[in-house]
Design an enzyme around this catalytic site. Structure first.
Site, PDB file in Angstrom:
ATOM      1  N   GLY A 164      -6.082  -4.896  -1.458  1.00  0.00           N
ATOM      2  CA  GLY A 164      -4.666  -4.695  -1.152  1.00  0.00           C
ATOM      3  C   GLY A 164      -4.053  -3.625  -2.049  1.00  0.00           C
ATOM      4  O   GLY A 164      -4.743  -2.990  -2.852  1.00  0.00           O
ATOM      5  N   GLY A 178      -5.046  -5.992   3.867  1.00  0.00           N
ATOM      6  CA  GLY A 178      -5.573  -4.949   2.974  1.00  0.00           C
ATOM      7  C   GLY A 178      -6.357  -3.906   3.749  1.00  0.00           C
ATOM      8  O   GLY A 178      -6.450  -3.971   4.971  1.00  0.00           O
ATOM      9  N   ASP A 227     -12.744 -14.987   3.113  1.00  0.00           N
ATOM     10  CA  ASP A 227     -11.416 -15.598   3.192  1.00  0.00           C
ATOM     11  C   ASP A 227     -11.343 -16.648   2.076  1.00  0.00           C
ATOM     12  O   ASP A 227     -12.086 -17.636   2.103  1.00  0.00           O
ATOM     13  CB  ASP A 227     -11.270 -16.246   4.582  1.00  0.00           C
ATOM     14  CG  ASP A 227      -9.935 -16.969   4.741  1.00  0.00           C
ATOM     15  OD1 ASP A 227      -9.278 -17.257   3.713  1.00  0.00           O
ATOM     16  OD2 ASP A 227      -9.568 -17.260   5.889  1.00  0.00           O
ATOM     17  N   VAL A 228     -10.460 -16.440   1.109  1.00  0.00           N
ATOM     18  CA  VAL A 228     -10.460 -17.320  -0.072  1.00  0.00           C
ATOM     19  C   VAL A 228      -9.865 -18.710   0.202  1.00  0.00           C
ATOM     20  O   VAL A 228      -9.802 -19.534  -0.698  1.00  0.00           O
ATOM     21  CB  VAL A 228      -9.764 -16.685  -1.307  1.00  0.00           C
ATOM     22  CG1 VAL A 228     -10.492 -15.427  -1.743  1.00  0.00           C
ATOM     23  CG2 VAL A 228      -8.290 -16.408  -1.053  1.00  0.00           C
ATOM     24  N   ILE A 254     -15.288 -20.588  -2.387  1.00  0.00           N
ATOM     25  CA  ILE A 254     -15.668 -19.254  -2.894  1.00  0.00           C
ATOM     26  C   ILE A 254     -16.937 -19.401  -3.734  1.00  0.00           C
ATOM     27  O   ILE A 254     -16.942 -20.160  -4.721  1.00  0.00           O
ATOM     28  CB  ILE A 254     -14.554 -18.649  -3.786  1.00  0.00           C
ATOM     29  CG1 ILE A 254     -13.183 -18.713  -3.086  1.00  0.00           C
ATOM     30  CG2 ILE A 254     -14.883 -17.217  -4.174  1.00  0.00           C
ATOM     31  CD1 ILE A 254     -11.996 -18.376  -3.997  1.00  0.00           C
ATOM     32  N   GLY A 270     -10.399 -23.701  -8.591  1.00  0.00           N
ATOM     33  CA  GLY A 270     -11.660 -24.459  -8.679  1.00  0.00           C
ATOM     34  C   GLY A 270     -12.779 -23.575  -9.207  1.00  0.00           C
ATOM     35  O   GLY A 270     -13.585 -24.000 -10.046  1.00  0.00           O
ATOM     36  N   TYR A 287       6.391 -18.042   2.539  1.00  0.00           N
ATOM     37  CA  TYR A 287       5.900 -17.275   1.378  1.00  0.00           C
ATOM     38  C   TYR A 287       6.426 -17.901   0.088  1.00  0.00           C
ATOM     39  O   TYR A 287       5.658 -18.206  -0.832  1.00  0.00           O
ATOM     40  CB  TYR A 287       6.389 -15.835   1.521  1.00  0.00           C
ATOM     41  CG  TYR A 287       5.984 -14.889   0.415  1.00  0.00           C
ATOM     42  CD1 TYR A 287       4.647 -14.517   0.236  1.00  0.00           C
ATOM     43  CD2 TYR A 287       6.950 -14.332  -0.440  1.00  0.00           C
ATOM     44  CE1 TYR A 287       4.290 -13.613  -0.766  1.00  0.00           C
ATOM     45  CE2 TYR A 287       6.592 -13.428  -1.433  1.00  0.00           C
ATOM     46  CZ  TYR A 287       5.265 -13.069  -1.596  1.00  0.00           C
ATOM     47  OH  TYR A 287       4.906 -12.172  -2.583  1.00  0.00           O
ATOM     48  N   ARG A 333       8.097  -3.001   4.292  1.00  0.00           N
ATOM     49  CA  ARG A 333       8.913  -3.064   3.070  1.00  0.00           C
ATOM     50  C   ARG A 333       9.778  -1.804   2.993  1.00  0.00           C
ATOM     51  O   ARG A 333       9.475  -0.770   3.602  1.00  0.00           O
ATOM     52  CB  ARG A 333       8.017  -3.213   1.844  1.00  0.00           C
ATOM     53  CG  ARG A 333       7.423  -4.608   1.777  1.00  0.00           C
ATOM     54  CD  ARG A 333       6.641  -4.854   0.501  1.00  0.00           C
ATOM     55  NE  ARG A 333       5.238  -4.590   0.648  1.00  0.00           N
ATOM     56  CZ  ARG A 333       4.290  -5.043  -0.169  1.00  0.00           C
ATOM     57  NH1 ARG A 333       4.608  -5.795  -1.208  1.00  0.00           N
ATOM     58  NH2 ARG A 333       3.025  -4.764   0.026  1.00  0.00           N
TER      59      ARG A 333
HETATM   60  P1  NAD Z   1      -1.198  -6.552   0.050  1.00  0.00           P
HETATM   61  O1  NAD Z   1      -0.940  -7.151   1.398  1.00  0.00           O
HETATM   62  O2  NAD Z   1      -1.408  -5.081  -0.027  1.00  0.00           O
HETATM   63  O3  NAD Z   1      -2.454  -7.250  -0.637  1.00  0.00           O
HETATM   64  C1  NAD Z   1      -2.815  -8.577  -0.422  1.00  0.00           C
HETATM   65  C2  NAD Z   1      -4.325  -8.622  -0.192  1.00  0.00           C
HETATM   66  O4  NAD Z   1      -4.745  -9.985  -0.049  1.00  0.00           O
HETATM   67  C3  NAD Z   1      -4.743  -7.889   1.083  1.00  0.00           C
HETATM   68  O5  NAD Z   1      -5.793  -6.988   0.789  1.00  0.00           O
HETATM   69  C4  NAD Z   1      -5.201  -9.005   2.002  1.00  0.00           C
HETATM   70  O6  NAD Z   1      -6.189  -8.599   2.938  1.00  0.00           O
HETATM   71  C5  NAD Z   1      -5.701 -10.046   1.010  1.00  0.00           C
HETATM   72  N1  NAD Z   1      -5.716 -11.407   1.524  1.00  0.00           N
HETATM   73  C6  NAD Z   1      -4.681 -12.095   2.093  1.00  0.00           C
HETATM   74  N2  NAD Z   1      -5.094 -13.318   2.450  1.00  0.00           N
HETATM   75  C7  NAD Z   1      -6.415 -13.417   2.098  1.00  0.00           C
HETATM   76  C8  NAD Z   1      -7.380 -14.445   2.191  1.00  0.00           C
HETATM   77  N3  NAD Z   1      -7.095 -15.635   2.759  1.00  0.00           N
HETATM   78  N4  NAD Z   1      -8.625 -14.211   1.707  1.00  0.00           N
HETATM   79  C9  NAD Z   1      -8.926 -13.018   1.135  1.00  0.00           C
HETATM   80  N5  NAD Z   1      -8.046 -12.010   1.010  1.00  0.00           N
HETATM   81  C10 NAD Z   1      -6.796 -12.209   1.497  1.00  0.00           C
HETATM   82  O7  NAD Z   1       0.010  -7.002  -0.864  1.00  0.00           O
HETATM   83  P2  NAD Z   1       0.374  -6.591  -2.375  1.00  0.00           P
HETATM   84  O8  NAD Z   1       1.704  -5.977  -2.379  1.00  0.00           O
HETATM   85  O9  NAD Z   1      -0.755  -5.870  -3.001  1.00  0.00           O
HETATM   86  O10 NAD Z   1       0.528  -8.034  -3.041  1.00  0.00           O
HETATM   87  C11 NAD Z   1      -0.537  -8.602  -3.784  1.00  0.00           C
HETATM   88  C12 NAD Z   1      -0.084  -9.900  -4.445  1.00  0.00           C
HETATM   89  O11 NAD Z   1       1.027  -9.651  -5.304  1.00  0.00           O
HETATM   90  C13 NAD Z   1       0.354 -10.968  -3.448  1.00  0.00           C
HETATM   91  O12 NAD Z   1      -0.093 -12.230  -3.909  1.00  0.00           O
HETATM   92  C14 NAD Z   1       1.858 -10.887  -3.502  1.00  0.00           C
HETATM   93  O13 NAD Z   1       2.448 -12.113  -3.183  1.00  0.00           O
HETATM   94  C15 NAD Z   1       2.099 -10.492  -4.950  1.00  0.00           C
HETATM   95  N6  NAD Z   1       3.401  -9.798  -5.111  1.00  0.00           N
HETATM   96  C16 NAD Z   1       3.541  -8.490  -4.732  1.00  0.00           C
HETATM   97  C17 NAD Z   1       4.772  -7.863  -4.898  1.00  0.00           C
HETATM   98  C18 NAD Z   1       4.983  -6.403  -4.562  1.00  0.00           C
HETATM   99  O14 NAD Z   1       6.095  -5.905  -4.760  1.00  0.00           O
HETATM  100  N7  NAD Z   1       3.990  -5.671  -4.103  1.00  0.00           N
HETATM  101  C19 NAD Z   1       5.866  -8.587  -5.399  1.00  0.00           C
HETATM  102  C20 NAD Z   1       5.681  -9.925  -5.726  1.00  0.00           C
HETATM  103  C21 NAD Z   1       4.429 -10.506  -5.600  1.00  0.00           C
HETATM  104  N1  UDP Z   2      15.174  -3.142   4.068  1.00  0.00           N
HETATM  105  C1  UDP Z   2      15.874  -2.207   4.804  1.00  0.00           C
HETATM  106  N2  UDP Z   2      15.203  -1.433   5.719  1.00  0.00           N
HETATM  107  C2  UDP Z   2      13.860  -1.535   5.933  1.00  0.00           C
HETATM  108  C3  UDP Z   2      13.137  -2.488   5.147  1.00  0.00           C
HETATM  109  C4  UDP Z   2      13.818  -3.277   4.236  1.00  0.00           C
HETATM  110  O1  UDP Z   2      17.089  -2.069   4.646  1.00  0.00           O
HETATM  111  O2  UDP Z   2      13.315  -0.797   6.778  1.00  0.00           O
HETATM  112  C5  UDP Z   2      15.876  -3.978   3.101  1.00  0.00           C
HETATM  113  C6  UDP Z   2      15.594  -5.476   3.198  1.00  0.00           C
HETATM  114  O3  UDP Z   2      16.480  -6.110   4.113  1.00  0.00           O
HETATM  115  C7  UDP Z   2      15.827  -5.932   1.774  1.00  0.00           C
HETATM  116  C8  UDP Z   2      15.415  -4.724   0.928  1.00  0.00           C
HETATM  117  O4  UDP Z   2      15.406  -3.610   1.809  1.00  0.00           O
HETATM  118  O5  UDP Z   2      17.197  -6.183   1.538  1.00  0.00           O
HETATM  119  C9  UDP Z   2      14.018  -4.858   0.311  1.00  0.00           C
HETATM  120  O6  UDP Z   2      13.149  -5.228   1.330  1.00  0.00           O
HETATM  121  P1  UDP Z   2      11.565  -5.388   1.100  1.00  0.00           P
HETATM  122  O7  UDP Z   2      10.989  -5.873   2.387  1.00  0.00           O
HETATM  123  O8  UDP Z   2      11.041  -4.118   0.536  1.00  0.00           O
HETATM  124  O9  UDP Z   2      11.433  -6.468  -0.047  1.00  0.00           O
HETATM  125  P2  UDP Z   2      12.052  -7.927  -0.300  1.00  0.00           P
HETATM  126  O10 UDP Z   2      13.151  -8.212   0.685  1.00  0.00           O
HETATM  127  O11 UDP Z   2      10.905  -8.832  -0.145  1.00  0.00           O
HETATM  128  O12 UDP Z   2      12.594  -7.811  -1.658  1.00  0.00           O
END
Ligand code: NAD
Ligand code: UDP
Length: 317
Positions: free
Chosen positions: A14, A40, A60-61, A65, A106, A149, A190
């Site tokens: 990811g 991802g 798939d975790v 695993i 685990g 979530y 996002r």
């Molecule tokens: P992402 O979607 O790019 O990455 C998530 C990865 O997890 C993907 O590659 C997906 O294929 C894999 N995945 C999902 N379910 C799976 C499963 N059952 N088995 C194996 N792989 C699985 O998202 P990201 O932005 O990189 O987020 C990564 C982590 O960080 C997440 O846990 C997310 O909740 C957390 N997080 C991210 C943000 C952010 O701003 N990016 C903010 C808060 C928390």
């Molecule tokens: N948002 C927006 N236009 C878009 C995507 C998101 O205005 O095309 C807004 C969304 O409603 C939120 C903020 O941007 O208020 C951040 O959204 P994002 O999905 O990036 O993250 P999160 O809401 O999970 O913080």
């Protein structure tokens, strides 16, 4: 290095997981990435295939695993993370936060590994305390569409603390605030990728609501540094990692618009659409704990981070 540590990263293909793979490889670790590609992309780790210190397991975790040999650290990052993804994948999101976290814990217990959970600022929901400190318990709608979530992550924190207390597992919890950078999926919905995708392709950028809701955006290298420090620290309770520089979404859209305009000469229009349900009105991390316990604070300001990210997307068009 006398003992080469092995670090396993779920969600390693990811956005954040792949940057963590890079960082731990750079630190000399052996890295095992596990991912089922549900959100991802193999391209994110393609440059690591062939590296003798890197191994990839497609799995798939939420299922048992199995990993051969010693593991020193497990970073559990597998989970859909954007609102569009968890709206489309609600059951998978709940399963990976609950069953997936249980399986990863685990494995950590079986290997006697240190476990780090990727939690989120979403555990604070639509916060009534601002900025958010780690002591705040949050304001979450359990049955709203974001609940799949938020509640999965709240459960994940609870089971992580249970393994710490009852199995004496070494655990760390990072509460990640909105993070951006190269390798985000342009269509993950996002704000940053949506705005950049629209602006560089000459389509209108869509701001939800009137754009007065706020977020605080952290550049990915700063986040990775904070996670690295937390893993190696002795802090066993949750720590916020994020950039406290808060901005309204409308101002953020205008910042993206002006950087893209300088780069391409294109002037993107901004349009408005209804605000999604339960969209938090404000969000800003209090990072006093990260400063005190980890000596960490972000270094990359939004202008620099946005330029790097927009260049990346423009050049990979
Ligand atoms: P992402 O979607 O790019 O990455 C998530 C990865 O997890 C993907 O590659 C997906 O294929 C894999 N995945 C999902 N379910 C799976 C499963 N059952 N088995 C194996 N792989 C699985 O998202 P990201 O932005 O990189 O987020 C990564 C982590 O960080 C997440 O846990 C997310 O909740 C957390 N997080 C991210 C943000 C952010 O701003 N990016 C903010 C808060 C928390
Ligand atoms: N948002 C927006 N236009 C878009 C995507 C998101 O205005 O095309 C807004 C969304 O409603 C939120 C903020 O941007 O208020 C951040 O959204 P994002 O999905 O990036 O993250 P999160 O809401 O999970 O913080």
């Amino acid at each position: 290095m006398s003992h080469q540590p092995t670090t396993l990263i779920t969600g390693g293909a990811g956005f954040l997981g792949s940057h963590l793979c890079d960082r731990f490889i750079d630190e000399g670790h052996r890295v095992i990435a596990i991912d089922n590609f549900i959100t991802g992309n193999p391209d994110n780790i393609a440059h690591l295939f062939g590296n003798k210190n890197f191994k990839f397991i497609k799995h798939d975790v939420t299922e048992f695993i199995y990993v051969e040999g010693d593991v020193d650290h497990i970073l559990h990052f597998a989970s859909p993370a954007s609102p569009i993804d968890y709206l489309n994948l609600p059951i998978q999101t709940l399963k990976v936060g609950s069953l997936g976290t249980h399986k990863a814990l685990g494995l950590a217990k079986a290997k006697n590994a240190r476990f780090l959970l990727a939690s989120t600022s979403e555990v604070y929901g639509d916060p009534l305390e601002h900025p958010q400190k780690e002591t705040y318990w949050g304001n979450v709608n359990p049955i709203g569409f974001r609940g799949v979530y938020d509640e999965a992550k709240r459960f994940a924190e609870a089971i992580t603390m249970a393994y710490q207390r009852y199995h004496h597992l070494e655990t760390r919890i990072v509460r990640i605030f909105n993070t951006y950078g190269p390798r985000m999926r342009l269509n993950d919905g996002r704000a940053l990728p949506a705005f950049v995708d629209a602006a560089i392709n000459g389509r209108p950028m869509t701001v939800f609501g009137d754009g007065s809701q706020t977020r605080s955006f952290c550049y990915v290298s700063d986040l990775v540094e904070g996670i690295y420090r937390l893993l190696l620290s002795e802090e066993t309770e949750p720590v916020n990692i994020g950039n406290p520089s808060e901005i309204t979404i409308l101002e953020f859209a205008n910042e993206v618009k002006s950087i893209v305009q300088n780069l391409t000469g294109k002037d993107a229009e901004i349009t408005f659409k209804e605000l999604p349900a339960d969209d938090p009105k404000v969000r800003q991390p209090n990072i006093a704990k990260a400063k005190e316990k980890l000596g960490w604070e972000p270094k990359i300001n939004r202008e620099e981070g946005l330029k790097k990210t927009i260049d990346f997307f423009y050049n990979s068009k």
